[in-house]
Write an enzyme that holds these catalytic residues in place. Structure first.
Site, PDB file in Angstrom:
ATOM      1  N   GLY A  15      -6.550 -17.101  22.907  1.00 31.95           N
ATOM      2  CA  GLY A  15      -5.276 -16.416  22.730  1.00 31.95           C
ATOM      3  C   GLY A  15      -5.476 -15.156  21.918  1.00 31.95           C
ATOM      4  O   GLY A  15      -6.583 -14.616  21.851  1.00 31.95           O
ATOM      5  N   THR A  27      -1.902 -23.618  20.119  1.00 30.87           N
ATOM      6  CA  THR A  27      -1.350 -23.443  21.462  1.00 30.87           C
ATOM      7  C   THR A  27      -2.453 -22.986  22.398  1.00 30.87           C
ATOM      8  O   THR A  27      -3.099 -21.971  22.163  1.00 30.87           O
ATOM      9  CB  THR A  27      -0.225 -22.393  21.467  1.00 30.87           C
ATOM     10  N   ASN A  29      -3.879 -21.309  25.607  1.00 29.11           N
ATOM     11  CA  ASN A  29      -3.401 -20.235  26.472  1.00 29.11           C
ATOM     12  C   ASN A  29      -3.968 -20.337  27.888  1.00 29.11           C
ATOM     13  O   ASN A  29      -5.141 -20.613  28.071  1.00 29.11           O
ATOM     14  CB  ASN A  29      -3.793 -18.874  25.886  1.00 29.11           C
ATOM     15  N   GLU A  79       1.813 -20.589  26.552  1.00 31.54           N
ATOM     16  CA  GLU A  79       1.058 -21.266  25.499  1.00 31.54           C
ATOM     17  C   GLU A  79       1.530 -22.702  25.361  1.00 31.54           C
ATOM     18  O   GLU A  79       2.705 -22.954  25.116  1.00 31.54           O
ATOM     19  CB  GLU A  79       1.281 -20.549  24.161  1.00 31.54           C
ATOM     20  N   HIS A  84      -0.768 -34.171  20.597  1.00 28.07           N
ATOM     21  CA  HIS A  84      -1.863 -35.115  20.386  1.00 28.07           C
ATOM     22  C   HIS A  84      -2.872 -34.461  19.454  1.00 28.07           C
ATOM     23  O   HIS A  84      -3.040 -33.250  19.484  1.00 28.07           O
ATOM     24  CB  HIS A  84      -2.554 -35.448  21.718  1.00 28.07           C
ATOM     25  N   TYR A  91     -11.493 -25.012  24.637  1.00 24.89           N
ATOM     26  CA  TYR A  91     -11.604 -23.731  25.361  1.00 24.89           C
ATOM     27  C   TYR A  91     -12.527 -23.923  26.557  1.00 24.89           C
ATOM     28  O   TYR A  91     -13.538 -24.635  26.472  1.00 24.89           O
ATOM     29  CB  TYR A  91     -12.212 -22.657  24.453  1.00 24.89           C
ATOM     30  N   PHE A 109      12.485 -15.405  13.947  1.00 24.03           N
ATOM     31  CA  PHE A 109      12.843 -16.192  12.767  1.00 24.03           C
ATOM     32  C   PHE A 109      12.660 -15.357  11.501  1.00 24.03           C
ATOM     33  O   PHE A 109      11.799 -14.485  11.440  1.00 24.03           O
ATOM     34  CB  PHE A 109      11.986 -17.457  12.699  1.00 24.03           C
TER      35      PHE A 109
END
Ligand code: ADP
Ligand code: MG
Length: 168
Positions: A15, A27, A29, A79, A84, A91, A109
């Site tokens: 990412g 996350t 990607n 993403e 888990h 990757y 935010f």
């Protein structure tokens, strides 16, 4: 959204180092090839669904579809946070997902704390929604069983006819 549930898979790529992992919410990607195949009615925002890495177990996930700053916000990114705890990064492996439902639009935010609270709320909502019988059954879809032997491209075609589209 008429395209849900939406099945796709692709290689996990690097990412843009936003430090998601440092927030405790890594996350994974997808490459542009997967993102570019998204149907037009899949808008940006937060989704929930199921995911598996390689031919591993199927877990709940939340996915953010947003504008990729690397491409000056002209290109979407996808993403996926798999709900888990993995022993190591994955990757280069094939991530298979089915997007099942929509949680909320993208938003900004005021603080990092507020962002983390929102993401944790998304995760809780995903966990609950995915317990619904019609959502639970997607976890068992042949799409995930055949994950390891399939080509690393995105697809809109699940392996069992009854799960194509959402019936509307
Ligand atoms: P990047 O900017 O490269 O996406 P992140 O900080 O978002 O970096 O970390 C994402 C990576 O962390 C994934 O590509 C994957 O290899 C690894 N990872 C470990 N556990 C998870 C998980 N539960 N969900 C998603 N990715 C995970
Ligand atoms: Mg990431």
């Amino acid at each position: 959204m008429k395209s849900l549930p939406y099945f796709c898979r692709g290689e996990v790529v690097r990412g843009f180092g936003r430090g998601s992992k440092e927030l405790g919410i890594p996350t994974a990607n997808f490459p542009d090839s997967v993102v570019d195949n998204l149907p037009a009615d899949i808008s940006t925002g937060i989704y929930y669904g199921w995911a598996c890495v390689g031919n591993g177990d199927v877990y709940k996930m939340v996915m953010s579809i947003g504008w990729n700053p690397y491409y000056k916000n002209t290109k979407k990114s996808m993403e996926t946070h798999v709900i888990h705890k993995f022993k190591e990064d994955f990757y280069g492996q094939i991530l298979s997902v089915v997007m099942v439902g929509y949680i909320r639009p993208e938003r900004t935010f005021d603080s990092l704390e507020a962002l983390i609270v929102a993401i944790n709320n998304d995760i809780e909502e995903a966990k609950l929604k995915l317990e619904l019988p019609e959502h639970r059954k997607l976890k068992e879809d042949n799409f995930f069983i055949s994950a390891a032997s399939s080509s690393p491209v995105s697809t809109t075609t699940p392996s069992t006819p009854e799960t194509i589209g959402n019936g509307h």
